[in-house]
Design an enzyme around this catalytic site. Structure first.
Site, PDB file in Angstrom:
ATOM      1  N   CYS A   1      -2.780   5.169   2.458  1.00  0.00           N
ATOM      2  CA  CYS A   1      -3.931   4.328   2.154  1.00  0.00           C
ATOM      3  C   CYS A   1      -4.905   4.026   3.348  1.00  0.00           C
ATOM      4  CB  CYS A   1      -3.374   2.839   1.842  1.00  0.00           C
ATOM      5  SG  CYS A   1      -4.623   1.504   1.579  1.00  0.00           S
TER       6      CYS A   1
ATOM      7  N   CYS B   1      -2.574  -3.355  -3.114  1.00  0.00           N
ATOM      8  CA  CYS B   1      -3.839  -2.986  -2.618  1.00  0.00           C
ATOM      9  C   CYS B   1      -4.964  -2.752  -3.554  1.00  0.00           C
ATOM     10  CB  CYS B   1      -3.778  -1.834  -1.457  1.00  0.00           C
ATOM     11  SG  CYS B   1      -5.064  -1.649  -0.706  1.00  0.00           S
TER      12      CYS B   1
ATOM     13  N   ARG C   1       1.104  -8.045  -3.653  1.00  0.00           N
ATOM     14  CA  ARG C   1       0.370  -7.664  -4.854  1.00  0.00           C
ATOM     15  C   ARG C   1      -0.125  -6.120  -4.257  1.00  0.00           C
ATOM     16  NH1 ARG C   1      -2.198 -11.082  -1.608  1.00  0.00           N
ATOM     17  NH2 ARG C   1      -4.481 -10.706  -0.826  1.00  0.00           N
TER      18      ARG C   1
ATOM     19  N   CYS D   1       0.909  -1.152   0.001  1.00  0.00           N
ATOM     20  CA  CYS D   1       0.111   0.034   0.035  1.00  0.00           C
ATOM     21  C   CYS D   1       0.908   1.307  -0.039  1.00  0.00           C
ATOM     22  CB  CYS D   1      -0.838  -0.002   1.248  1.00  0.00           C
ATOM     23  SG  CYS D   1      -2.221  -1.452   1.368  1.00  0.00           S
TER      24      CYS D   1
ATOM     25  N   CYS E   1      -5.692   1.312  -2.849  1.00  0.00           N
ATOM     26  CA  CYS E   1      -4.999   2.394  -3.065  1.00  0.00           C
ATOM     27  C   CYS E   1      -4.100   2.112  -4.451  1.00  0.00           C
ATOM     28  CB  CYS E   1      -4.226   2.978  -2.020  1.00  0.00           C
ATOM     29  SG  CYS E   1      -2.914   1.531  -1.579  1.00  0.00           S
TER      30      CYS E   1
END
Length: 364
Positions: free
Chosen positions: A56, A83, A81, A52, A86
């Site tokens: 976020c 978010c 991965r 993030c 955001c």
């Protein structure tokens, strides 16, 4: 715990990297959802495998589960991965605003006129001001000030000396740095580099209509007001808030000013207007904007978090506003107790919901 940046996301700990802020500063930015920190780092959460941006709005993870990365790509390369809320991108991914940010960074040694930034973005000055504030929660001038302050803190912590830290943060000369140090750091650069050692904070405890109040102040003004039932616990809170400062009982030579500050606190606790005593307030640019607006809410009136966010030009920023209210360390004089939920219920209060209800009842 230090982890190699290429380690899998299931491992926990803070990654050390020279391109990102110090661990404590980064965690503080995450807790405050500080939009001014966007673009300086991203963080990954080991238990979810998600990365993030600092601002976020997702629920904050426990510090030991957070890993820091210089950018989104580094986090993805480590197996995280982005978010869904955001996308681990700065609030402003728009090319025009990115150009403005880079210009502010590259010209940190001077104030950049709004007209110059507007020409770079291809917008009018008023339009740029609106778009920038909507994206980052503060004006370009405040953003640049916060960025320079962060660079200064990093330079001082790295131990390269005050002159090098000053130059790296764009202050140009030592005299300019010392002129602005009290405002930017709350103390001189030398004291900050030593962890705040040498800063003197006087304090005393007084009785109010809502229990004991501990009032603490520097020579600039009140820096801490806490409410509670146990004076010893309030003193412990003060020492935890300012661990490196020299804490002294109210000195006789400052007695008149200190008595006036304590009178303001007891008056506010009784629900009466307390005036505007001098404050020594330290926070992020966004927090300062929220706290300044809180001081304009008159006794007997309450605002919702959404109304407060809208007044700041951030109609979707209610959660960030609530976080800034929770970070307020000066009870009563910065009246965060006057902010409630949209349905009128009280929500939380750092010094207890019962105390918040009593304060609002006294002001009604």
């Amino acid at each position: 715990m230090i982890r190699d940046r290429a380690s899998p996301p299931a491992e926990e700990g803070i990654v050390a990297n020279m391109a990102i802020p110090p661990e404590a500063e980064a965690l503080a930015a995450i807790r405050a959802r500080d939009v001014a920190a966007d673009g300086t780092f991203v963080y990954g959460v080991g238990t979810t495998g998600v990365c993030c941006r600092p601002s976020c709005p997702s629920r904050a993870a426990r510090p030991e589960r957070i890993r820091l990365f210089p950018d989104r790509e580094a986090a993805i390369a480590a197996g995280f991965r982005p978010c869904r809320r955001c996308d681990a991108r700065p609030v402003a991914s728009e090319p025009a605003l990115v150009r403005v940010l880079e210009h502010l960074r590259h010209h940190a040694d001077r104030p950049v006129p709004l007209a110059e930034l507007a020409a770079l973005a291809g917008w009018s000055p008023a339009h740029l001001q609106r778009r920038f504030t909507r994206a980052f929660g503060c004006s370009p001038k405040r953003w640049q000030t916060a960025w320079r302050e962060r660079r200064l803190r990093e330079g001082l912590r790295d131990g390269g000396g005050i002159a090098a830290a000053s130059a790296g943060a764009g202050y140009g000369s030592g005299s300019r740095l010392y002129e602005q140090a009290a405002e930017r750091l709350g103390m001189t650069p030398g004291r900050y580099a030593r962890g705040g050692a040498g800063e003197t904070i006087a304090w005393a405890v007084t009785d109010t209509a809502v229990g004991h109040a501990l009032v603490a102040a520097t020579h600039r003004g009140v820096c801490f007001v806490a409410l509670g039932d146990d004076p010893a616990g309030l003193e412990a809170d003060l020492r935890a808030e300012f661990p490196a400062a020299a804490l002294v009982a109210m000195p006789e030579r400052n007695r008149s000013a200190f008595v006036a500050w304590m009178d303001a606190v007891t008056t506010a606790a009784a629900g009466r207007p307390a005036g505007a005593p001098a404050l020594d307030v330290r926070g992020t640019p966004f927090q300062l904007r929220v706290w300044e607006l809180l001081r304009t809410i008159p006794p007997g009136e309450t605002w919702s978090y959404t109304r407060l966010a809208t007044a700041l030009g951030l109609p979707r920023g209610a959660r960030a506003v609530a976080t800034a209210c929770a970070a307020n360390r000066i009870a009563l004089l910065i009246p965060c107790h006057r902010v409630v939920r949209g349905d009128g219920t009280l929500a939380g209060y750092r010094w207890g919901s019962r105390r918040k209800a009593a304060l609002l009842a006294a002001e009604a």
